[in-house]
Design an enzyme around this catalytic site. Structure first.
Site, PDB file in Angstrom:
ATOM      1  N   ALA A 143       0.844  -1.182   0.000  1.00 26.94           N
ATOM      2  CA  ALA A 143       0.000   0.000   0.000  1.00 26.94           C
ATOM      3  C   ALA A 143       0.882   1.235   0.000  1.00 26.94           C
ATOM      4  CB  ALA A 143      -0.908   0.014   1.231  1.00 26.94           C
ATOM      5  N   GLU A 183      -0.537   2.642   7.141  1.00 30.80           N
ATOM      6  CA  GLU A 183      -0.685   3.748   6.189  1.00 30.80           C
ATOM      7  C   GLU A 183      -1.269   4.980   6.865  1.00 30.80           C
ATOM      8  OE1 GLU A 183       0.897   3.401   3.545  1.00 30.80           O
ATOM      9  OE2 GLU A 183       1.117   1.233   3.716  1.00 30.80           O
TER      10      GLU A 183
HETATM   11 ZN   LIG Z   1       5.130   2.874   5.185  1.00 27.55          ZN
END
Ligand SMILES: [Zn+2]
Ligand SMILES: *[C@@H]1O[C@H](CO)[C@@H](O)[C@H](O)[C@H]1NC(C)=O
Ligand SMILES: *[C@@H]1O[C@H](CO)[C@@H](O)[C@H](O)[C@H]1NC(C)=O
Ligand SMILES: *[C@@H]1O[C@H](CO)[C@@H](O)[C@H](O)[C@H]1NC(C)=O
Ligand SMILES: *[C@@H]1O[C@H](CO)[C@@H](O)[C@H](O)[C@H]1NC(C)=O
Ligand SMILES: *[C@@H]1O[C@H](CO)[C@@H](O)[C@H](O)[C@H]1NC(C)=O
Ligand SMILES: *[C@@H]1O[C@H](CO)[C@@H](O)[C@H](O)[C@H]1NC(C)=O
Length: 937
Positions: free
Chosen positions: A326, A362
């Site tokens: 991600a 994230e």
């Molecule tokens: Zn990272």
């Protein structure tokens, strides 16, 4: 013609450009060099601070990018852009240099609007350095100005870098969407920019796309306008022009865009921030779990950092093709589908934990990384090490029942210690001179060692001061850039502890110590403690002994010390607390180092703590993983290691099983290649440890069962698959489940996701025909097979024993009819190489033979992916001759950008090969025989 820029934010009106073009044309006659141009520029470019960083020349600071981008991914891979950059000319200069890669400029569009408008007299592109320099005839006036350019580019097809296209199948057939992945240095593939983390600026993005598509970016849309355009053959097509709100000041690598047909679900945080999950059509429901995690995590972080989430919305998009897991683009986080989407009622536990962890990772970057950014790539660990710690902390808060810190020690901390025990490792803060070198540094050192170092500080400071220091850091450095010392300073300020010097021994110095604990050469009641650089292969070279760390001793089970005792010198005498039956250092495994006890003390620990359950799971795990490392290194007899493993009989903790699984997998691989008869080891482990555990966990999940119980089942079945794949009971169970699942693959009862890879493997290993192989491969191809199941199949296919099937499996990595997406290229390779020694040999031969095709397929993608393929294909055969062959091969065929990774693979093979040799030498060891017998009692 004179043009004046009056307002700071209003760029010159477009009508003025026409006038400017004349000027540009005039200039062109004198000295326009069409791009792409000479490579000679490469040498001249070396500017910037004396530490060798190849930074863009100073003198010009970008403040604001106004970009209008036109694209139509379903019809064409071409895109065009018109860019206005608002700049501050801070020093006298004749040149403006910025980054761009594979963009074609319209030469007539290039112009500088200061107090007057001027066109460059020369445009030079340095293809190698990915830079373009505009040279002007006269020095540019200081102060505010605008730079204008129009250009075009191509979206990559399988690159997964820059602005690229991705394909997916829905009911109507194949569709294409476009999306971005910029970190570290690929923003320049979509727009000309100052592509360095400290060149923060505002991005004002406008896109023109077909009206049937949607576009999302970091910020919500501020305005949308629909219009018709006549295409060829007089066909009118409707387009939408979407203008997004200005981003906050941020680094170029955080810019993001996605254009396609998306479904979404959404929710709001208690603070009113809108969070959406975006997916290709009809997949959005699978984002429920991640959405729930995100809503809770975002609220938690606001409170934790004491800073509200600074953007009006947060989108989380699942991309069919994505190179990393991600990417934390501010306000538009993009994920691999499998790391965001799942059916929460059937998802395997390891996968569920992974999704929660990726989301918390994230989202922590929205502060740590996006709001406060590392000043240069050398400090990458500040982003990734911190997120590695924070992801775990947040999951522990949201899902206390998972005991995630235990998993952290098994997975993250141990990865750090494994890699950092190699001579070919690198310091956490690693000098990066050219930004391209940073690709190789997205590794277990930046993430896992970085995270482990943060965890150590957390252990020393305690939760409260630790958090206060972070809140201070966020406030002090919001929207700016920092280095490690800024972070230490904030923690020092709130705690009064001196950290700078201590921490630099962990982050500026490669490696970590082993703490040697010995009573035999110490006064009564004392222990002698000595530190020494820990190297996986036990090698010694002159100068090694000069390395010293500030090692927090963290003795347990004594209560928390008032001020932590820290070993700063080579050795010390330590007074053991009165009456303690045993002592364990690095209690709670809070710091990234290993502890080796002399053998009486180790036995006391085993007797007093492991067996009777007085040590917590995390400390049992630490002892076991340390013991494995010492056995590999030759400091601990293999019999001692096995004695310790045997003490885990009847173990209840899921994560202790996870650690056992690591140890036993290495042991099994060694036994498989060792010369001599070691079946006794396999049999002892199988009968003595696994049969009982398998019986205990069973195959069927009970109603309302805890997640960790299911996870333990998956681990135990996985080990059984390795140690006793032809066991009659196991084969019968596996076949039954497999057959009933094949009849209805969307039905989970027969074969939960947790067990799929293992059961597939058992079936394939024992198959008499290639029917199960073909059935699985066909299923992997079907579009309604969930991605997680597809990955289970890719990972399992290599277990089929026939060589022709294994070759077919390997070739799936290259594409073709049954080929995998580029993002999944490593799964089939790893499936074959980790199956058994002949699979490992086959995978390596395949890599040599197909190297051309492999590198061709990975051409435009991030070099890290090739690194993973090499690791899978080359790293699974612990033999000295193999290590030499791999080394020789890459000396002949070097891979630029992966030199260090290759050296690490070779060194790791050599180390494990030494372990095999030790095992071979120990075969007649009566003690070993004795230990093996104890397993079964
Ligand atoms: Zn990272
Ligand atoms: C720009 O000028 C400032 C002050 O005159 C100076 O400190 C700085 O080093 C200069 N930067 C460059 C890139 O020449
Ligand atoms: C431009 O740079 C100068 C010198 O560094 C600085 O004083 C001025 O505030 C800057 N202007 C803008 C608009 O950032
Ligand atoms: C401008 O760039 C050109 C080409 O890169 C270089 O030769 C020249 O020295 C530069 N001039 C200045 C003043 O930086
Ligand atoms: C968000 O919530 C935090 C506490 O949870 C509060 O301090 C902050 O002011 C809130 N921010 C907004 C924008 O409402
Ligand atoms: C998730 O799985 C359950 C059980 O198999 C099923 O009933 C449900 O429809 C699935 N959810 C989605 C969104 O497909
Ligand atoms: C402990 O000290 C004795 C005597 O100095 C030494 O022989 C032995 O190797 C040491 N053991 C460890 C584990 O350091």
């Amino acid at each position: 013609m004179m043009l004046t820029v009056r307002t700071r934010h209003g760029r010159p009106k477009r009508r003025r450009v026409g006038a400017l073009l004349l000027l540009a044309l005039a200039a062109r006659r004198t000295a326009f060099a069409p791009a792409p141009v000479s490579m000679e520029g490469a040498e001249v470019e070396l500017e910037g601070p004396a530490d060798g960083r190849e930074l863009l020349p100073g003198g010009v600071e970008p403040l604001r990018y106004e970009l209008e981008l036109a694209l139509d991914p379903e019809r064409s891979s071409a895109f065009t852009g018109e860019l206005w950059v608002s700049l501050n000319v801070t020093n006298e200069t004749f040149n403006i240099t910025f980054n761009a890669r594979s963009l074609r400029f319209d030469p007539q569009s290039l112009a500088f609007f200061g107090p007057s408008a001027v066109a460059p007299v020369e445009v030079t592109e340095n293809v190698e350095a990915e830079r373009v320099t505009l040279r002007f005839e006269e020095a540019l006036p200081l102060g505010h100005a605008w730079l204008h350019m129009t250009y075009s580019g191509e979206m990559g097809k399988e690159d997964m870098a820059g602005l690229y296209t991705s394909r997916y199948q829905d009911r109507e057939g194949w569709k294409t969407l476009a999306l971005t992945q910029f970190e570290a240095v690929d923003a320049r593939r979509m727009l000309p920019c100052w592509d360095e983390p400290s060149k923060k600026a505002v991005f004002a993005l406008t896109v023109v796309i077909p009206a049937a598509l949607t576009a999302v970016s970091n910020m919500p849309a501020a305005a949308e306008m629909t219009f018709f355009k006549t295409r060829r053959w007089k066909k009118r097509q409707q387009f939408t022009k979407i203008t997004f709100l200005d981003t906050p000041r941020m680094s170029s690598y955080l810019l993001a865009l996605a254009v396609g047909r998306f479904d979404s679900i959404q929710a709001q945080t208690s603070n009113g921030t809108l969070i959406r999950i975006l997916t290709v059509p009809e997949q959005a429901e699978f984002g429920r779990f991640a959405l729930d995690v995100a809503v809770r995590a975002l609220a938690y972080y606001e409170e934790y950092f004491g800073v509200a989430y600074p953007l009006p919305k947060l989108d989380m998009l699942a991309a069919p093709d994505f190179a990393a897991g991600a990417m934390e683009n501010w306000g538009l986080v993009i994920y691999r589908e499998v790391d965001l989407l799942c059916n929460v009622s059937t998802v395997g536990i390891a996968r569920k934990v992974r999704i929660a962890t990726v989301v918390t990772h994230e989202l922590s970057h929205m502060w740590f990384g996006n709001l406060v950014t590392m000043e240069w790539w050398e400090q990458l660990w500040l982003n990734e090490g911190f997120a590695n710690w924070m992801q775990t902390h947040a999951v522990d808060v949201l899902f206390p029942e998972w005991h995630i810190w235990e998993q952290y020690v098994v997975e993250e901390q141990s990865r750090a210690l494994r890699l950092d025990a190699l001579r070919s490792s690198h310091p956490v803060e690693v000098p990066i001179s050219h930004a391209k070198e940073v690709d190789e540094v997205f590794d277990a050192i930046s993430y896992c060692k970085g995270g482990s170092v943060v965890r150590m500080v957390n252990g020393l400071l305690g939760e409260d001061l630790f958090r206060q220091g972070l809140a201070l850091y966020m406030q002090r450095f919001a929207y700016t850039n920092t280095g490690s010392t800024d972070l230490w300073a904030c923690w020092e300020q709130v705690s009064g502890l001196k950290l700078q010097k201590m921490m630099s021994t962990w982050t500026r110095q490669q490696g970590f110590p082993v703490l040697l604990v010995n009573a035999s050469d110490a006064r009564a009641g004392h222990l002698s403690l000595r530190q020494q650089w820990f190297l996986a292969d036990g090698s010694e070279q002159p100068g090694d002994e000069t390395k010293l760390w500030h090692v927090p001793l963290l003795p347990g089970p004594a209560s928390r010390e008032a001020s932590p005792s820290i070993l700063e010198t080579q050795e010390m005498l330590w007074q053991a607390p009165n009456g303690a039956a045993w002592v364990k250092f690095n209690f709670g495994q809070l710091a990234p180092y290993r502890v080796l006890y002399d053998s009486p003390r180790l036995r006391t620990l085993l007797a007093g703590a492991v067996g009777s359950g007085q040590l917590s799971a995390v400390d049992r795990i630490g002892l076991l993983l340390d013991a494995m490392a010492f056995a590999k290194q030759g400091q601990l007899p293999i019999a001692e290691l096995l004695r310790l493993v045997a003490a885990f009989k009847g173990e209840q903790s899921t994560h202790a099983w996870q650690a056992l699984s690591e140890v036993l997998t290495t042991l099994h691989r060694a036994v498989a290649v060792a010369q001599g008869d070691f079946r006794a080891v396999d049999v002892a482990v199988g009968n003595g440890l696994l049969q009982g555990a398998l019986h205990e966990v069973g195959f069927r999940a009970k109603d309302g069962e805890e997640d960790l119980v299911r996870h333990k089942r998956a681990l135990v079945v996985g080990l059984a698959t390795r140690y006793m794949p032809t066991d009659k009971e196991l084969v019968k169970e596996a076949r039954q489940r497999f057959e009933s699942w094949l009849k209805d693959p969307l039905q989970q009862d027969a074969l939960p996701d947790d067990l799929k890879t293992s059961i597939f493997k058992v079936v394939l290993i024992n198959a008499e025909t290639d029917a199960p192989y073909r059935a699985l491969r066909r299923l992997a191809k079907l579009s309604d097979t969930p991605q997680a199941v597809r990955l289970s199949i890719y990972s399992a296919l290599g277990a089929a024993r026939r060589k022709d099937l294994r070759r077919k499996t390997l070739d799936m990595a290259l594409g073709g009819r049954y080929g995998v997406r580029l993002q999944d290229i490593m799964y089939p390779v790893q499936g074959v190489s980790s199956a058994d020694p002949s699979g490992a040999r086959l995978a390596w031969r395949w890599f040599i033979q197909r190297r051309g095709a492999i590198t061709a397929r990975l051409q435009g993608a991030n070099v890290r992916l090739l690194g993973v393929v090499i690791q899978c294909a080359a790293g699974a055969l612990p033999e000295k001759a193999h290590a030499n062959a791999v080394q020789a091969f890459f000396e002949q065929h070097p891979v630029p950008g992966l030199e260090r990774s290759v050296a690490q693979v070779v060194e790791a093979i050599r180390t494990e090969a030494k372990f095999v040799t030790r095992l071979e030498q120990g075969v007649e060891d009566t003690e070993l025989k004795d230990v093996l017998q104890r397993f079964e009692n």
